[in-house]
Scaffold this motif. Structure first.
Motif, PDB file in Angstrom:
ATOM      1  N   VAL A  11       0.856  -1.182   0.000  1.00  0.00           N
ATOM      2  CA  VAL A  11       0.000   0.000   0.000  1.00  0.00           C
ATOM      3  C   VAL A  11       0.893   1.233   0.000  1.00  0.00           C
ATOM      4  CG1 VAL A  11      -1.817   1.268   1.180  1.00  0.00           C
ATOM      5  CG2 VAL A  11      -1.765  -1.233   1.313  1.00  0.00           C
ATOM      6  N   LEU A  12       0.754   2.058  -1.018  1.00  0.00           N
ATOM      7  CA  LEU A  12       1.531   3.288  -1.116  1.00  0.00           C
ATOM      8  C   LEU A  12       0.584   4.482  -1.046  1.00  0.00           C
ATOM      9  CD1 LEU A  12       4.115   2.307  -3.875  1.00  0.00           C
ATOM     10  CD2 LEU A  12       4.565   2.678  -1.448  1.00  0.00           C
ATOM     11  N   ILE A  13       0.917   5.424  -0.185  1.00  0.00           N
ATOM     12  CA  ILE A  13       0.079   6.604   0.047  1.00  0.00           C
ATOM     13  C   ILE A  13       0.869   7.848  -0.362  1.00  0.00           C
ATOM     14  CG2 ILE A  13      -1.267   7.891   1.739  1.00  0.00           C
ATOM     15  CD1 ILE A  13      -1.226   5.365   3.503  1.00  0.00           C
ATOM     16  N   PRO A  14       0.549   8.462  -1.495  1.00  0.00           N
ATOM     17  CA  PRO A  14       1.266   9.675  -1.894  1.00  0.00           C
ATOM     18  C   PRO A  14       0.799  10.877  -1.071  1.00  0.00           C
ATOM     19  CG  PRO A  14      -0.424   9.171  -3.510  1.00  0.00           C
ATOM     20  CD  PRO A  14      -0.458   8.053  -2.494  1.00  0.00           C
ATOM     21  N   ALA A  15       1.756  11.653  -0.576  1.00  0.00           N
ATOM     22  CA  ALA A  15       1.440  12.839   0.226  1.00  0.00           C
ATOM     23  C   ALA A  15       2.214  14.021  -0.336  1.00  0.00           C
ATOM     24  CB  ALA A  15       1.809  12.608   1.688  1.00  0.00           C
ATOM     25  N   ARG A  16       1.496  14.955  -0.907  1.00  0.00           N
ATOM     26  CA  ARG A  16       2.097  16.142  -1.516  1.00  0.00           C
ATOM     27  C   ARG A  16       1.856  17.344  -0.616  1.00  0.00           C
ATOM     28  NH1 ARG A  16       0.014  19.840  -5.364  1.00  0.00           N
ATOM     29  NH2 ARG A  16       1.624  20.818  -6.646  1.00  0.00           N
ATOM     30  N   MET A  17       2.939  17.989  -0.188  1.00  0.00           N
ATOM     31  CA  MET A  17       2.822  19.077   0.772  1.00  0.00           C
ATOM     32  C   MET A  17       2.148  20.314   0.167  1.00  0.00           C
ATOM     33  SD  MET A  17       3.384  19.692   3.937  1.00  0.00           S
ATOM     34  CE  MET A  17       4.052  20.757   5.214  1.00  0.00           C
ATOM     35  N   SER A  19      -0.399  22.569  -1.640  1.00  0.00           N
ATOM     36  CA  SER A  19      -1.822  22.524  -1.968  1.00  0.00           C
ATOM     37  C   SER A  19      -2.331  23.952  -2.038  1.00  0.00           C
ATOM     38  CB  SER A  19      -2.611  21.741  -0.905  1.00  0.00           C
ATOM     39  OG  SER A  19      -3.994  21.849  -1.120  1.00  0.00           O
ATOM     40  N   THR A  20      -2.918  24.300  -3.164  1.00  0.00           N
ATOM     41  CA  THR A  20      -3.390  25.668  -3.350  1.00  0.00           C
ATOM     42  C   THR A  20      -4.527  26.005  -2.399  1.00  0.00           C
ATOM     43  OG1 THR A  20      -2.788  25.566  -5.682  1.00  0.00           O
ATOM     44  CG2 THR A  20      -4.300  27.307  -5.027  1.00  0.00           C
ATOM     45  N   ARG A  21      -5.486  25.075  -2.274  1.00  0.00           N
ATOM     46  CA  ARG A  21      -6.681  25.366  -1.480  1.00  0.00           C
ATOM     47  C   ARG A  21      -6.516  25.058   0.004  1.00  0.00           C
ATOM     48  NH1 ARG A  21     -11.497  22.524  -4.721  1.00  0.00           N
ATOM     49  NH2 ARG A  21      -9.901  20.920  -5.046  1.00  0.00           N
ATOM     50  N   LEU A  22      -5.548  24.202   0.350  1.00  0.00           N
ATOM     51  CA  LEU A  22      -5.354  23.828   1.748  1.00  0.00           C
ATOM     52  C   LEU A  22      -3.856  23.623   2.007  1.00  0.00           C
ATOM     53  CD1 LEU A  22      -7.079  23.306   4.266  1.00  0.00           C
ATOM     54  CD2 LEU A  22      -7.089  20.886   3.667  1.00  0.00           C
ATOM     55  N   PRO A  23      -3.104  24.710   2.192  1.00  0.00           N
ATOM     56  CA  PRO A  23      -1.655  24.602   2.395  1.00  0.00           C
ATOM     57  C   PRO A  23      -1.303  23.690   3.569  1.00  0.00           C
ATOM     58  CG  PRO A  23      -2.295  26.881   2.014  1.00  0.00           C
ATOM     59  CD  PRO A  23      -3.575  26.103   2.178  1.00  0.00           C
ATOM     60  N   GLY A  24      -0.240  22.880   3.371  1.00  0.00           N
ATOM     61  CA  GLY A  24       0.201  21.966   4.420  1.00  0.00           C
ATOM     62  C   GLY A  24      -0.786  20.853   4.717  1.00  0.00           C
ATOM     63  N   LYS A  25      -1.568  20.472   3.721  1.00  0.00           N
ATOM     64  CA  LYS A  25      -2.670  19.530   3.913  1.00  0.00           C
ATOM     65  C   LYS A  25      -2.284  18.236   4.628  1.00  0.00           C
ATOM     66  CE  LYS A  25      -4.732  17.773   0.166  1.00  0.00           C
ATOM     67  NZ  LYS A  25      -5.713  17.600  -0.931  1.00  0.00           N
ATOM     68  N   PRO A  26      -1.182  17.567   4.285  1.00  0.00           N
ATOM     69  CA  PRO A  26      -0.896  16.291   4.951  1.00  0.00           C
ATOM     70  C   PRO A  26      -0.735  16.402   6.461  1.00  0.00           C
ATOM     71  CG  PRO A  26       0.449  16.533   2.983  1.00  0.00           C
ATOM     72  CD  PRO A  26      -0.193  17.857   3.230  1.00  0.00           C
ATOM     73  N   LEU A  27      -0.351  17.589   6.955  1.00  0.00           N
ATOM     74  CA  LEU A  27      -0.106  17.762   8.390  1.00  0.00           C
ATOM     75  C   LEU A  27      -1.284  18.387   9.120  1.00  0.00           C
ATOM     76  CD1 LEU A  27       3.614  18.940   8.322  1.00  0.00           C
ATOM     77  CD2 LEU A  27       2.718  16.634   8.664  1.00  0.00           C
ATOM     78  N   ALA A  28      -2.381  18.647   8.417  1.00  0.00           N
ATOM     79  CA  ALA A  28      -3.560  19.223   9.071  1.00  0.00           C
ATOM     80  C   ALA A  28      -4.031  18.315  10.201  1.00  0.00           C
ATOM     81  CB  ALA A  28      -4.669  19.416   8.048  1.00  0.00           C
ATOM     82  N   ASP A  29      -4.283  18.893  11.360  1.00  0.00           N
ATOM     83  CA  ASP A  29      -4.684  18.110  12.523  1.00  0.00           C
ATOM     84  C   ASP A  29      -6.128  17.630  12.392  1.00  0.00           C
ATOM     85  OD1 ASP A  29      -6.102  18.125  15.388  1.00  0.00           O
ATOM     86  OD2 ASP A  29      -4.009  17.531  15.630  1.00  0.00           O
ATOM     87  N   ILE A  30      -6.300  16.325  12.569  1.00  0.00           N
ATOM     88  CA  ILE A  30      -7.635  15.725  12.598  1.00  0.00           C
ATOM     89  C   ILE A  30      -7.676  14.759  13.776  1.00  0.00           C
ATOM     90  CG2 ILE A  30      -9.340  14.318  11.390  1.00  0.00           C
ATOM     91  CD1 ILE A  30      -8.181  15.239   8.764  1.00  0.00           C
ATOM     92  N   ALA A  31      -8.481  15.089  14.771  1.00  0.00           N
ATOM     93  CA  ALA A  31      -8.637  14.238  15.959  1.00  0.00           C
ATOM     94  C   ALA A  31      -7.290  13.946  16.621  1.00  0.00           C
ATOM     95  CB  ALA A  31      -9.357  12.941  15.609  1.00  0.00           C
ATOM     96  N   VAL A  53       4.286   5.499   3.136  1.00  0.00           N
ATOM     97  CA  VAL A  53       3.845   6.824   2.709  1.00  0.00           C
ATOM     98  C   VAL A  53       4.948   7.457   1.862  1.00  0.00           C
ATOM     99  CG1 VAL A  53       3.015   9.080   3.452  1.00  0.00           C
ATOM    100  CG2 VAL A  53       2.497   7.047   4.831  1.00  0.00           C
ATOM    101  N   ALA A  54       4.573   7.912   0.676  1.00  0.00           N
ATOM    102  CA  ALA A  54       5.515   8.540  -0.261  1.00  0.00           C
ATOM    103  C   ALA A  54       5.402  10.053  -0.110  1.00  0.00           C
ATOM    104  CB  ALA A  54       5.208   8.118  -1.695  1.00  0.00           C
ATOM    105  N   VAL A  55       6.413  10.696   0.455  1.00  0.00           N
ATOM    106  CA  VAL A  55       6.337  12.113   0.813  1.00  0.00           C
ATOM    107  C   VAL A  55       7.303  12.936  -0.033  1.00  0.00           C
ATOM    108  CG1 VAL A  55       5.774  11.393   3.164  1.00  0.00           C
ATOM    109  CG2 VAL A  55       8.116  12.045   2.620  1.00  0.00           C
ATOM    110  N   ASP A  56       7.099  14.270   0.014  1.00  0.00           N
ATOM    111  CA  ASP A  56       8.006  15.167  -0.699  1.00  0.00           C
ATOM    112  C   ASP A  56       8.499  16.298   0.190  1.00  0.00           C
ATOM    113  OD1 ASP A  56       5.770  16.751  -0.454  1.00  0.00           O
ATOM    114  OD2 ASP A  56       5.612  17.258  -2.581  1.00  0.00           O
ATOM    115  N   HIS A  57       8.335  16.134   1.531  1.00  0.00           N
ATOM    116  CA  HIS A  57       8.722  17.181   2.458  1.00  0.00           C
ATOM    117  C   HIS A  57       9.187  16.537   3.767  1.00  0.00           C
ATOM    118  CE1 HIS A  57       8.433  20.757   5.033  1.00  0.00           C
ATOM    119  NE2 HIS A  57       8.373  21.481   3.916  1.00  0.00           N
TER     120      HIS A  57
END
Length: 251
Positions: A11-17, A19-31, A53-57
């Motif tokens: 399972v590979l999860i791409p995470a792109r830091m 984001s025009t509409r939601l900057p820093g999206k992968p690190l947004a706090d949820i619960a 997880v495949a990250v770029d940051h």
């Protein structure tokens, strides 16, 4: 999944830091956890294979590792998630142990593990190159919304279609259900490698849908029908919805 096949899937999860509409999206706090960690937790709960997880940051890399998950750094200039997961695949599985690669988008923090498992079912057919998901459209507005991608497919089982086309238009014409495509894919490794080696195709560029590249190249895509579309987080409003959902139903 049969435990004997667990090591054959990745399972590979791409995470792109960016984001025009939601900057820093992968690190947004949820619960209390970064969104990308919530996705990884659900992928792990699906129990279909090793999760990476495949990250770029670096900040995303650090957050994933701190939560106990595996991460690999990838280039920042990839044009699509499929390109990013292919690079990650070459880094994290150079021994080529995995025959199946499951691409779970990094902005699906509420995805049900059962939905991830469902994406593997079409690969039970040895002729299928790529598997993906869909659900029947119930909202009339979605039928004409170009942001809702439709699957045009031929039924091959009660809960499965063979994809003939993907479109932003309202299709097919006539009486009958329309299907909303869910962008979660399970690739045979050889199919993913062949796909990323292809140039963008004519219909892909016209519709802005990269899965058409595979169909134009003669690859077979089968589509499992599931009950609901997982919430994709693209805007601050989506983020608030995800927070409310996970506060009520943590994994």
């Amino acid at each position: 999944m049969n435990p004997a096949n667990f090591d054959k899937s990745l399972v590979l999860i791409p995470a792109r830091m960016a984001s025009t509409r939601l900057p820093g999206k992968p690190l947004a706090d949820i619960a209390g956890l970064p969104m990308i960690v919530q996705v990884a937790r659900r992928a792990a709960a699906a129990d279909v294979g090793r999760v990476v997880v495949a990250v770029d940051h670096q900040d995303v890399f650090d957050a994933v590792v701190a939560a106990g998950f595996e991460a690999v750094m990838t280039r920042g200039d990839h044009q699509s998630g499929s390109d990013r997961i292919h690079e990650a695949l070459t880094v994290c599985d150079p021994e080529r142990r995995a025959d199946i690669v499951i691409n779970v988008q990094g902005d699906l923090p509420t995805i049900d593990p059962d939905t991830i498992r469902a994406a593997l079912r079409p690969l039970e057919n040895a002729s299928t190159d790529i598997a993906t998901l869909t659900t029947e459209i119930r909202d009339e507005h979605e039928k004409t919304n170009p942001n809702v991608v439709k699957v045009v497919g031929s039924p091959i089982a009660e809960s499965r279609l063979r994809a003939l086309y993907f479109t932003r238009a309202t299709a097919p014409h006539g009486t009958g259900p329309l299907f909303h495509h869910i962008g979660l894919y399970a690739y045979r490794r050889k199919a993913l490698e062949a796909f990323v080696a292809l140039k963008p195709s004519t219909l892909e560029k016209r519709e802005s849908l990269e899965q058409l590249r595979a169909l134009e190249a003669g690859m077979r895509i089968d589509v499992e029908i599931v009950d609901t579309v997982p919430l994709g987080v693209d805007t601050p409003a989506d983020l608030e919805k995800a927070r409310a959902m996970l506060a009520a139903n943590p994994i």
